[in-house]
Scaffold this motif. Structure first.
Motif, PDB file in Angstrom:
ATOM      1  N   VAL A 159       0.836  -1.203   0.000  1.00  0.00           N
ATOM      2  CA  VAL A 159       0.000   0.000   0.000  1.00  0.00           C
ATOM      3  C   VAL A 159       0.873   1.257   0.000  1.00  0.00           C
ATOM      4  CG1 VAL A 159      -1.676   1.331   1.344  1.00  0.00           C
ATOM      5  CG2 VAL A 159      -1.955  -1.148   1.108  1.00  0.00           C
ATOM      6  N   ALA A 160       1.915   1.239   0.833  1.00  0.00           N
ATOM      7  CA  ALA A 160       2.829   2.382   0.882  1.00  0.00           C
ATOM      8  C   ALA A 160       3.553   2.557  -0.451  1.00  0.00           C
ATOM      9  CB  ALA A 160       3.837   2.198   2.017  1.00  0.00           C
ATOM     10  N   ASN A 161       3.950   1.454  -1.057  1.00  0.00           N
ATOM     11  CA  ASN A 161       4.645   1.538  -2.343  1.00  0.00           C
ATOM     12  C   ASN A 161       3.735   2.097  -3.435  1.00  0.00           C
ATOM     13  OD1 ASN A 161       7.394   0.724  -2.027  1.00  0.00           O
ATOM     14  ND2 ASN A 161       6.717  -1.379  -1.656  1.00  0.00           N
ATOM     15  N   ILE A 162       2.461   1.730  -3.419  1.00  0.00           N
ATOM     16  CA  ILE A 162       1.519   2.309  -4.381  1.00  0.00           C
ATOM     17  C   ILE A 162       1.435   3.815  -4.185  1.00  0.00           C
ATOM     18  CG2 ILE A 162      -0.944   2.572  -4.894  1.00  0.00           C
ATOM     19  CD1 ILE A 162      -1.264  -0.388  -4.804  1.00  0.00           C
ATOM     20  N   ALA A 163       1.323   4.249  -2.931  1.00  0.00           N
ATOM     21  CA  ALA A 163       1.214   5.683  -2.643  1.00  0.00           C
ATOM     22  C   ALA A 163       2.438   6.443  -3.133  1.00  0.00           C
ATOM     23  CB  ALA A 163       1.023   5.895  -1.148  1.00  0.00           C
ATOM     24  N   MET A 164       3.583   5.757  -3.151  1.00  0.00           N
ATOM     25  CA  MET A 164       4.829   6.384  -3.600  1.00  0.00           C
ATOM     26  C   MET A 164       5.106   6.091  -5.077  1.00  0.00           C
ATOM     27  SD  MET A 164       7.098   5.531  -0.210  1.00  0.00           S
ATOM     28  CE  MET A 164       8.579   6.350  -0.812  1.00  0.00           C
ATOM     29  N   GLU A 165       4.115   5.485  -5.765  1.00  0.00           N
ATOM     30  CA  GLU A 165       4.197   5.165  -7.190  1.00  0.00           C
ATOM     31  C   GLU A 165       5.333   4.200  -7.507  1.00  0.00           C
ATOM     32  OE1 GLU A 165       4.203   8.795  -9.415  1.00  0.00           O
ATOM     33  OE2 GLU A 165       2.181   9.351  -8.756  1.00  0.00           O
ATOM     34  N   ARG A 166       5.611   3.324  -6.558  1.00  0.00           N
ATOM     35  CA  ARG A 166       6.598   2.248  -6.764  1.00  0.00           C
ATOM     36  C   ARG A 166       5.809   0.975  -7.088  1.00  0.00           C
ATOM     37  NH1 ARG A 166      11.479   2.588  -3.429  1.00  0.00           N
ATOM     38  NH2 ARG A 166      10.875   0.543  -2.626  1.00  0.00           N
ATOM     39  N   TYR A 167       5.278   0.923  -8.277  1.00  0.00           N
ATOM     40  CA  TYR A 167       4.274  -0.088  -8.610  1.00  0.00           C
ATOM     41  C   TYR A 167       4.854  -1.500  -8.731  1.00  0.00           C
ATOM     42  CZ  TYR A 167       1.572   4.105  -9.562  1.00  0.00           C
ATOM     43  OH  TYR A 167       0.941   5.332  -9.453  1.00  0.00           O
ATOM     44  N   ASP A 168       6.046  -1.628  -9.278  1.00  0.00           N
ATOM     45  CA  ASP A 168       6.651  -2.961  -9.388  1.00  0.00           C
ATOM     46  C   ASP A 168       6.931  -3.539  -7.999  1.00  0.00           C
ATOM     47  OD1 ASP A 168       6.532  -2.836 -12.146  1.00  0.00           O
ATOM     48  OD2 ASP A 168       8.610  -2.156 -12.383  1.00  0.00           O
ATOM     49  N   ALA A 169       7.433  -2.696  -7.118  1.00  0.00           N
ATOM     50  CA  ALA A 169       7.691  -3.141  -5.741  1.00  0.00           C
ATOM     51  C   ALA A 169       6.387  -3.501  -5.040  1.00  0.00           C
ATOM     52  CB  ALA A 169       8.434  -2.052  -4.967  1.00  0.00           C
ATOM     53  N   ALA A 170       5.354  -2.727  -5.299  1.00  0.00           N
ATOM     54  CA  ALA A 170       4.049  -3.004  -4.694  1.00  0.00           C
ATOM     55  C   ALA A 170       3.529  -4.365  -5.140  1.00  0.00           C
ATOM     56  CB  ALA A 170       3.055  -1.907  -5.070  1.00  0.00           C
ATOM     57  N   LEU A 171       3.650  -4.667  -6.430  1.00  0.00           N
ATOM     58  CA  LEU A 171       3.176  -5.952  -6.945  1.00  0.00           C
ATOM     59  C   LEU A 171       3.885  -7.108  -6.254  1.00  0.00           C
ATOM     60  CD1 LEU A 171       1.497  -7.605  -8.932  1.00  0.00           C
ATOM     61  CD2 LEU A 171       3.324  -7.288 -10.623  1.00  0.00           C
ATOM     62  N   LEU A 172       5.194  -7.003  -6.081  1.00  0.00           N
ATOM     63  CA  LEU A 172       5.948  -8.054  -5.394  1.00  0.00           C
ATOM     64  C   LEU A 172       5.467  -8.221  -3.957  1.00  0.00           C
ATOM     65  CD1 LEU A 172       9.565  -7.325  -6.695  1.00  0.00           C
ATOM     66  CD2 LEU A 172       8.057  -9.201  -7.366  1.00  0.00           C
ATOM     67  N   ASP A 173       5.158  -7.110  -3.300  1.00  0.00           N
ATOM     68  CA  ASP A 173       4.681  -7.182  -1.914  1.00  0.00           C
ATOM     69  C   ASP A 173       3.330  -7.882  -1.829  1.00  0.00           C
ATOM     70  OD1 ASP A 173       6.804  -6.088  -0.498  1.00  0.00           O
ATOM     71  OD2 ASP A 173       6.105  -4.039  -0.763  1.00  0.00           O
TER      72      ASP A 173
END
Length: 227
Positions: free
Chosen positions: A111-125
């Motif tokens: 969720v935090a990664n999405i908010a920071m527009e780190r979408y690839d990292a968010a998907l892995l999480d």
């Protein structure tokens, strides 16, 4: 983001064993200097919406015991409530280093990664969260959102299907899937999901204030489905 154009769904889940809603302004008396006492008080205040007061108690808990993961979770929730996603991400990284097998840590880091527009990292999480607990429907919902960002709403719908499979009584899952159907021009499926969400308590959720712009949005939905 195209799909969430009508209702913004606010779903901030505070992981807490406390359900107390009314808290006195007086500081509770703590007889012994136990870290767990302070983190429990932090939970009480955060549930009551007193975010900064909760933060002080979590800080005190961590001063007494820097390895208190429950207090660290409380701090992460404070950062989330304050929309300090960078701070939230930092705390969740610390938690994962201590306990790498708790699915919720990866979900909220996503969720935090999405908010920071780190979408690839968010998907892995979110994928890691599902690997650790296949029943967490909100992880599928967030993956669907990531596909929506890529304009791949057919894949988004497939992941919402999985969310509904694991949480079939959630009105928000049907409503959210309906958005994606609407994006691809399938109003029949949208209206089907909208009607299902109402049967599952959508209007009650609106009455509880869980949705914004609800009256205008319901008018839009009814207009679409009553054509």
């Amino acid at each position: 983001m195209k799909s969430i154009t009508f209702i913004t769904i606010f779903l901030i889940t505070f992981i807490s064993s406390c359900t107390t809603k009314n808290v006195s302004d007086k500081t509770p008396v703590i007889v012994e200097n136990y870290s767990v006492d302070y983190d429990s008080l932090g939970d009480i205040y955060i549930v009551n919406g007193q975010i900064l007061k909760a933060d002080r108690y979590y800080d005190t808990a961590l001063q007494i015991d820097p390895n208190n993961l429950k207090a660290k979770w409380g701090k992460a929730n404070v950062k989330l409530a304050l929309k300090d996603f960078k701070g939230q991400l930092q705390i969740l990284n610390e938690i994962i280093k201590k306990d790498s097998l708790y699915h919720a840590s990866y979900f909220y880091r996503g969720v935090a990664n999405i908010a920071m527009e780190r979408y690839d990292a968010a998907l892995l999480d979110f994928q890691k969260s599902i690997e650790l607990n296949v029943n967490v429907s909100d992880s599928y919902v967030r993956i669907a959102y990531l596909f929506n960002l890529k304009n791949d709403n057919k894949s988004a719908i497939k992941f919402h299907d999985l969310a509904i499979k694991h949480s079939p009584s959630s009105p928000k899952h049907y409503l959210e899937r309906g958005y994606y159907y609407l994006d691809i021009g399938d109003t029949t499926s949208f209206c089907r999901d909208y009607e299902k969400s109402k049967k599952l308590g959508l209007l009650d959720s609106i009455a509880k204030g869980e949705y914004s712009n609800a009256e205008e949005d319901i008018e839009n939905f009814n207009s679409i489905c009553n054509r």
